[in-house]
Motif scaffolding. Structure first.
Motif, PDB file in Angstrom:
ATOM      1  N   UNK A  23       8.756   6.445  -9.382  1.00  0.00           N
ATOM      2  CA  UNK A  23       7.878   6.777  -8.320  1.00  0.00           C
ATOM      3  C   UNK A  23       7.214   7.860  -8.642  1.00  0.00           C
ATOM      4  N   UNK A  24       6.067   8.250  -9.186  1.00  0.00           N
ATOM      5  CA  UNK A  24       5.370   9.159  -9.614  1.00  0.00           C
ATOM      6  C   UNK A  24       4.940  10.161  -8.344  1.00  0.00           C
ATOM      7  N   UNK A  25       4.682   9.285  -7.225  1.00  0.00           N
ATOM      8  CA  UNK A  25       4.194   9.916  -6.094  1.00  0.00           C
ATOM      9  C   UNK A  25       5.285   9.830  -5.167  1.00  0.00           C
ATOM     10  N   UNK A  31       7.913   7.484   8.310  1.00  0.00           N
ATOM     11  CA  UNK A  31       6.875   6.661   8.042  1.00  0.00           C
ATOM     12  C   UNK A  31       5.531   6.843   8.254  1.00  0.00           C
ATOM     13  N   UNK A  32       5.240   7.636   9.437  1.00  0.00           N
ATOM     14  CA  UNK A  32       3.760   7.984   9.680  1.00  0.00           C
ATOM     15  C   UNK A  32       3.217   9.086   8.938  1.00  0.00           C
ATOM     16  N   UNK A  33       4.353  10.017   8.001  1.00  0.00           N
ATOM     17  CA  UNK A  33       3.765  10.956   7.062  1.00  0.00           C
ATOM     18  C   UNK A  33       3.266   9.998   5.978  1.00  0.00           C
ATOM     19  N   UNK A  34       4.233   9.083   5.712  1.00  0.00           N
ATOM     20  CA  UNK A  34       3.796   8.188   4.350  1.00  0.00           C
ATOM     21  C   UNK A  34       2.601   7.631   4.578  1.00  0.00           C
ATOM     22  N   UNK A  35       2.160   7.015   5.603  1.00  0.00           N
ATOM     23  CA  UNK A  35       0.973   6.071   5.998  1.00  0.00           C
ATOM     24  C   UNK A  35      -0.163   7.035   5.924  1.00  0.00           C
ATOM     25  N   UNK A  36      -0.226   8.246   6.179  1.00  0.00           N
ATOM     26  CA  UNK A  36      -1.169   9.539   6.128  1.00  0.00           C
ATOM     27  C   UNK A  36      -1.550   9.691   4.561  1.00  0.00           C
ATOM     28  N   UNK A  37      -0.628   9.536   3.534  1.00  0.00           N
ATOM     29  CA  UNK A  37      -0.830   9.929   2.109  1.00  0.00           C
ATOM     30  C   UNK A  37      -1.665   8.827   1.575  1.00  0.00           C
ATOM     31  N   UNK A  78       0.878  -1.269   0.221  1.00  0.00           N
ATOM     32  CA  UNK A  78       0.085   0.033  -0.081  1.00  0.00           C
ATOM     33  C   UNK A  78       0.642   1.155  -0.076  1.00  0.00           C
ATOM     34  N   UNK A  79       1.865   1.299   0.725  1.00  0.00           N
ATOM     35  CA  UNK A  79       2.809   2.402   0.723  1.00  0.00           C
ATOM     36  C   UNK A  79       4.311   1.898   0.775  1.00  0.00           C
ATOM     37  N   UNK A  88       7.146   0.382 -16.223  1.00  0.00           N
ATOM     38  CA  UNK A  88       6.467  -0.423 -15.058  1.00  0.00           C
ATOM     39  C   UNK A  88       6.896   0.739 -14.052  1.00  0.00           C
ATOM     40  N   UNK A  89       6.202   1.243 -13.121  1.00  0.00           N
ATOM     41  CA  UNK A  89       6.583   2.153 -11.702  1.00  0.00           C
ATOM     42  C   UNK A  89       5.839   1.655 -10.827  1.00  0.00           C
ATOM     43  N   UNK A  90       6.375   2.348  -9.822  1.00  0.00           N
ATOM     44  CA  UNK A  90       5.690   2.257  -8.444  1.00  0.00           C
ATOM     45  C   UNK A  90       4.473   3.052  -8.372  1.00  0.00           C
ATOM     46  N   UNK A  91       3.200   2.651  -8.088  1.00  0.00           N
ATOM     47  CA  UNK A  91       1.959   3.203  -8.134  1.00  0.00           C
ATOM     48  C   UNK A  91       1.396   3.668  -6.692  1.00  0.00           C
ATOM     49  N   UNK A  92       2.317   3.100  -5.882  1.00  0.00           N
ATOM     50  CA  UNK A  92       1.619   3.702  -4.386  1.00  0.00           C
ATOM     51  C   UNK A  92       2.658   4.729  -3.952  1.00  0.00           C
ATOM     52  N   UNK A  93       1.915   5.662  -3.076  1.00  0.00           N
ATOM     53  CA  UNK A  93       2.986   6.581  -2.328  1.00  0.00           C
ATOM     54  C   UNK A  93       4.271   6.043  -1.774  1.00  0.00           C
ATOM     55  N   UNK A  94       5.416   6.637  -2.233  1.00  0.00           N
ATOM     56  CA  UNK A  94       6.815   6.208  -1.828  1.00  0.00           C
ATOM     57  C   UNK A  94       7.366   7.565  -1.140  1.00  0.00           C
ATOM     58  N   UNK A  95       8.196   7.260  -0.240  1.00  0.00           N
ATOM     59  CA  UNK A  95       8.969   8.023   0.517  1.00  0.00           C
ATOM     60  C   UNK A  95      10.458   7.453   0.470  1.00  0.00           C
ATOM     61  N   UNK A  96      11.192   8.564   0.133  1.00  0.00           N
ATOM     62  CA  UNK A  96      12.754   8.063   0.273  1.00  0.00           C
ATOM     63  C   UNK A  96      13.443   8.959   1.178  1.00  0.00           C
ATOM     64  N   UNK A  97      14.019   8.365   2.258  1.00  0.00           N
ATOM     65  CA  UNK A  97      15.108   9.017   3.236  1.00  0.00           C
ATOM     66  C   UNK A  97      16.564   8.879   2.516  1.00  0.00           C
ATOM     67  N   UNK A  98      17.368   9.672   2.453  1.00  0.00           N
ATOM     68  CA  UNK A  98      18.702   9.505   1.809  1.00  0.00           C
ATOM     69  C   UNK A  98      19.777  10.493   2.323  1.00  0.00           C
ATOM     70  N   UNK A  99      21.005   9.924   2.701  1.00  0.00           N
ATOM     71  CA  UNK A  99      22.085  10.959   2.905  1.00  0.00           C
ATOM     72  C   UNK A  99      22.233  11.854   1.548  1.00  0.00           C
TER      73      UNK A  99
END
Length: 311
Positions: A279-281, A305-311, A144-145, A250-261
């Motif tokens: 990842x469009x979203x 993660x909480x912000x991601x799950x709220x989308x 889902x996320x 093919x792409x990731x259709x679900x909401x995606x969050x990336x944390x990166x250095x």
């Protein structure tokens, strides 16, 4: 003649109990099925909508010990050891598919289903993030996320590593070699090899205390062939799968969050731009900590993660 008085022998001091192995507080470990008959060790805690957390290299599910407890106040949190790692099964690599991210993603979907969850949010760090990305591409009905911590998709990872800057990932090139040499070299001094990454990738050494570090080293020491097979698959069959998906759009259709250095700037690429192709979203955030961000900045990871799950 007076008999000598015999003094009593001093009491034998009790043997102190062995220190308890580190664990995620409040979580219960069990064995559950993955794909192809593989059994996965998994720690489960909390209640609510499910979130699966996948660890990185050279770690186990224990890397989520802070984030998992935080998320378990609102969610059922599932922290497996990937196949080939920790206390999960380590099947011999009989072919490239044994440790392909496609197979390891199928493990995650089967594991979640065995625990009663057809749909779940998925968070991965490092190697676990590569598994999470593949799960999102192959099983969009289940994921889902999706959150990725400090890694690029497999195809992009290899594409950006070139010239002298590729030295930062020397271990990937070593483990990508044909079977034999990498296993022998790493197996000759596993604690030195795996300990090197725990030391140089952590900006805050205190984030990985001695007992946790010892657990990581013991688990990795027992898993050299499977860890090598995991990385070797990423240099071969996993790249092929990514190229096929890119060609097919093919792409990731679900909401995606990336944390990166911010290592993209050092290596000469725009990480967010590379991610947007998949990842469009997308919400891409640069964080100020070392590679082991779930241990060095658990509050920031939990909030993301909480912000991601709220989308």
């Amino acid at each position: 003649m007076t008999e000598p008085t015999l003094s009593a022998a001093p009491p034998t001091p009790p043997i102190p109990p062995a220190p308890a192995a580190p664990a995620i507080p409040g979580f219960t470990c069990r064995s559950a099925p993955g794909a192809d008959g593989v059994r996965l060790n998994v720690a489960v805690g909390g209640s609510g909508t499910p979130v699966v957390l996948l660890h990185g290299f050279p770690q186990t599910h224990l890397m989520w010990r802070h984030v998992a407890v935080e998320l378990a106040t609102e969610h059922t949190v599932i922290c497996p050891d990937l196949r080939g790692y920790g206390a999960s099964d380590k099947p011999a690599a009989t072919g490239a598919a044994t440790y392909s991210k496609r197979t390891m993603a199928a493990d995650v979907v089967e594991l979640a289903r065995a625990l009663g969850h057809e749909r779940f949010a998925l968070v991965g760090h490092d190697r676990g993030a590569l598994v999470a990305i593949r799960a999102g591409l192959d099983h969009p009905e289940a994921v889902t996320h999706l959150a990725s911590l400090d890694v690029l998709p497999t195809l992009d990872s290899w594409d950006v590593l070139r010239g002298t800057t590729a030295a930062v990932a020397f271990h990937l090139f070593l483990m990508a070699q044909p079977p034999g040499l990498p296993e022998q070299l790493i197996g000759a001094c596993p604690d030195v090899f795996f300990g090197h990454f725990l030391d140089v990738w952590a900006r805050d050494p205190a984030a990985i205390p001695a007992d946790v570090r010892a657990a990581y080293l013991a688990a990795s020491r027992a898993a050299v062939p499977s860890i090598v097979a995991d990385v070797r698959a990423s240099a071969g069959i996993d790249v092929e799968h990514d190229r096929t998906d890119r060609a097919a759009g093919r792409r990731l259709g679900m909401p995606v969050s990336v944390l990166q250095q911010d290592w993209g700037a050092a290596l000469g690429f725009d990480a967010a731009e590379l991610w947007r192709a998949w990842a469009p979203d997308l919400r891409h955030t640069t964080v100020s900590c070392g590679h082991f961000m779930a241990e060095e900045a658990p509050g920031e990871v939990s909030r993301a993660v909480r912000e991601l799950l709220s989308r």
